[in-house]
Design an enzyme around this catalytic site. Structure first.
Site, PDB file in Angstrom:
ATOM      1  N   CYS A  27       0.725  -0.874   0.382  1.00 21.46           N
ATOM      2  CA  CYS A  27      -0.025  -0.012   0.040  1.00 21.46           C
ATOM      3  C   CYS A  27       0.606   1.264   0.363  1.00 21.46           C
ATOM      4  O   CYS A  27       1.393   1.551  -0.850  1.00 21.46           O
ATOM      5  CB  CYS A  27      -1.084   0.260   1.388  1.00 21.46           C
ATOM      6  SG  CYS A  27      -2.405   0.927   0.427  1.00 21.46           S
ATOM      7  N   SER A  68      -7.417   0.079   1.299  1.00 20.48           N
ATOM      8  CA  SER A  68      -8.154   1.721   2.143  1.00 20.48           C
ATOM      9  C   SER A  68      -6.831   2.398   2.061  1.00 20.48           C
ATOM     10  O   SER A  68      -5.894   2.473   2.581  1.00 20.48           O
ATOM     11  CB  SER A  68      -7.831   0.655   3.540  1.00 20.48           C
ATOM     12  OG  SER A  68      -7.966   1.818   4.172  1.00 20.48           O
ATOM     13  N   LYS A  86     -11.622   8.570   0.109  1.00 16.98           N
ATOM     14  CA  LYS A  86     -10.560   7.413   0.945  1.00 16.98           C
ATOM     15  C   LYS A  86     -10.934   6.134   0.203  1.00 16.98           C
ATOM     16  O   LYS A  86     -12.585   5.867  -0.345  1.00 16.98           O
ATOM     17  CB  LYS A  86     -10.907   7.402   2.298  1.00 16.98           C
ATOM     18  CG  LYS A  86     -10.001   5.779   2.711  1.00 16.98           C
ATOM     19  CD  LYS A  86      -9.657   5.398   4.112  1.00 16.98           C
ATOM     20  CE  LYS A  86      -9.448   4.696   4.266  1.00 16.98           C
ATOM     21  NZ  LYS A  86      -9.222   4.446   6.525  1.00 16.98           N
ATOM     22  N   GLU A 125      -3.178  -8.691   3.434  1.00 15.81           N
ATOM     23  CA  GLU A 125      -3.022  -9.096   4.879  1.00 15.81           C
ATOM     24  C   GLU A 125      -4.176  -8.104   5.911  1.00 15.81           C
ATOM     25  O   GLU A 125      -4.162  -9.454   6.814  1.00 15.81           O
ATOM     26  CB  GLU A 125      -1.543  -8.243   5.534  1.00 15.81           C
ATOM     27  CG  GLU A 125      -1.836  -7.257   6.299  1.00 15.81           C
ATOM     28  CD  GLU A 125      -1.475  -5.816   5.241  1.00 15.81           C
ATOM     29  OE1 GLU A 125      -1.819  -4.651   5.446  1.00 15.81           O
ATOM     30  OE2 GLU A 125      -1.731  -6.109   4.363  1.00 15.81           O
ATOM     31  N   HIS A 183      -3.555  -4.007   0.353  1.00 13.32           N
ATOM     32  CA  HIS A 183      -4.142  -5.041   1.604  1.00 13.32           C
ATOM     33  C   HIS A 183      -4.773  -6.663   1.922  1.00 13.32           C
ATOM     34  O   HIS A 183      -5.288  -6.593   2.627  1.00 13.32           O
ATOM     35  CB  HIS A 183      -4.424  -4.085   3.457  1.00 13.32           C
ATOM     36  CG  HIS A 183      -3.827  -2.545   2.916  1.00 13.32           C
ATOM     37  ND1 HIS A 183      -2.791  -2.933   3.505  1.00 13.32           N
ATOM     38  CD2 HIS A 183      -4.649  -1.282   3.271  1.00 13.32           C
ATOM     39  CE1 HIS A 183      -2.744  -1.318   4.245  1.00 13.32           C
ATOM     40  NE2 HIS A 183      -3.325  -0.472   3.680  1.00 13.32           N
ATOM     41  N   ARG A 234     -13.805   3.683  13.292  1.00 15.23           N
ATOM     42  CA  ARG A 234     -12.678   5.215  13.539  1.00 15.23           C
ATOM     43  C   ARG A 234     -13.474   6.048  12.930  1.00 15.23           C
ATOM     44  O   ARG A 234     -12.963   7.078  13.681  1.00 15.23           O
ATOM     45  CB  ARG A 234     -11.203   4.756  13.196  1.00 15.23           C
ATOM     46  CG  ARG A 234     -10.072   4.897  14.146  1.00 15.23           C
ATOM     47  CD  ARG A 234      -9.177   5.466  13.622  1.00 15.23           C
ATOM     48  NE  ARG A 234      -9.149   5.381  11.976  1.00 15.23           N
ATOM     49  CZ  ARG A 234      -8.795   4.541  11.031  1.00 15.23           C
ATOM     50  NH1 ARG A 234      -7.448   4.130  11.514  1.00 15.23           N
ATOM     51  NH2 ARG A 234      -7.952   4.976   9.468  1.00 15.23           N
TER      52      ARG A 234
END
Length: 321
Positions: free
Chosen positions: A142, A192, A163, A237, A235, A249
């Site tokens: 990323c 992301s 985003k 992972e 991502h 968040r």
């Protein structure tokens, strides 16, 4: 085969509960096996969560992996105790003289900041430059992928108006690369980020190859022609709840985030997320570790000139089916 981790690392208990094969340093010392030595530069705020995610993938490969954790500086982290950092992480000066089979550099929550304005940008550049002479293969994730493409090749990223968050469908653009062995023609992966690299710029660069991309999310897998640098724009992972945690968040911080695409059941954030990328993520890391680390790295890590490159056929073979 197991991933070897420091004795008492918190991730061990989580991974063992998931039936992931991990091995303590003490036990590994009694085995006469040449493990793959992998360094992880962890730039994410929640160190333990990211450690666990990456070790989960490394622990599902058929190779024994000896992991060192690297920090970019010794400043106190908001999300990870100083005791954890001091006990399990090394400073760059402690590894500068070493060679590694593999290096993973994680993403970082810095997507809207110019690279030169990042406080530790000089350290990032130094580690990237060092890796080109001391590591067989580097996996950039990323933000780190964008940073390395900028530093190594001068490619500029484009900031997005919002985003890009969600799980997107991707297509292979080649089939004859070892990295893509076992891949379906289409597969899902999480993204992301606040920026992207233009696919046209990547494809136009003579030292780079785009191996997978998405109509919605752009380039995903980019490999250097010398097979030494792998740039992953998403991502793989991430665990099932990560995008949800980030979304909640951002909501709590009043950022009015968009709902992650193709993630919650029915795209309804009140419903549970659906994980559809774990198989791909495991295969991606397994193929990288096997074909671009284990198959290329010298047995004697003191002699990095002994790295064995792949034959030319793997570099340029197009998927013409």
């Amino acid at each position: 085969m197991p991933v070897k981790i420091p004795d008492n690392l918190p991730a061990a208990e989580i991974l063992e509960s998931e039936n992931i094969f991990v091995m303590s340093e003490t036990r590994a010392a009694n085995q006469d096996i040449r493990p793959m030595k992998v360094l992880i530069l962890n730039l994410m705020p929640n160190k333990i969560e990211t450690e666990t995610q990456l070790l989960r993938l490394l622990g599902n490969t058929p190779l024994q992996v000896d992991v060192d954790l690297l920090r970019i500086h010794d400043k106190v982290s908001k999300h990870t105790s100083i005791d954890h950092m001091n006990n399990f992480y090394r400073d760059f000066e402690a590894v500068r003289h070493k060679n590694y089979d593999g290096l993973i550099i994680t993403g970082a929550p810095l997507g809207q900041i110019e690279f030169e304005e990042v406080t530790y940008w000089d350290h990032i550049r130094e580690i990237i430059d060092w890796s080109q002479h001391h590591v067989t293969s580097v996996l950039f994730l990323c933000w780190a992928a964008h940073a390395a493409l900028y530093h190594l090749y001068g490619l500029q990223r484009k900031l997005l108006s919002a985003k890009r968050s969600g799980v997107f469908n991707h297509q292979r653009t080649h089939k004859h690369f070892p990295l893509l062995r076992g891949f379906d023609d289409e597969f899902f992966a999480p993204h992301s980020r606040f920026a992207e690299m233009e696919v046209a710029d990547l494809k136009a660069h003579k030292e780079l190859q785009v191996l997978a991309e998405s109509d919605e999310a752009g380039a995903y897998l980019v490999l250097s022609r010398n097979n030494r640098n792998l740039f992953v724009m998403g991502h793989p992972e991430y665990q099932k709840s990560t995008l949800k945690d980030e979304y909640q968040r951002d909501l709590a911080e009043g950022l009015n985030p968009r709902v992650p695409k193709n993630y919650f059941r029915g795209d309804d954030p009140s419903q549970a997320p659906v994980a559809r990328w774990h198989g791909h993520g495991s295969l991606l890391v397994s193929n990288w570790l096997n074909y671009y680390v284990y198959q290329l790295t010298p047995y004697d890590l003191h002699d990095m000139s002994a790295i064995t490159p792949w034959e030319h056929e793997y570099k340029d073979a197009e998927d013409n089916d």
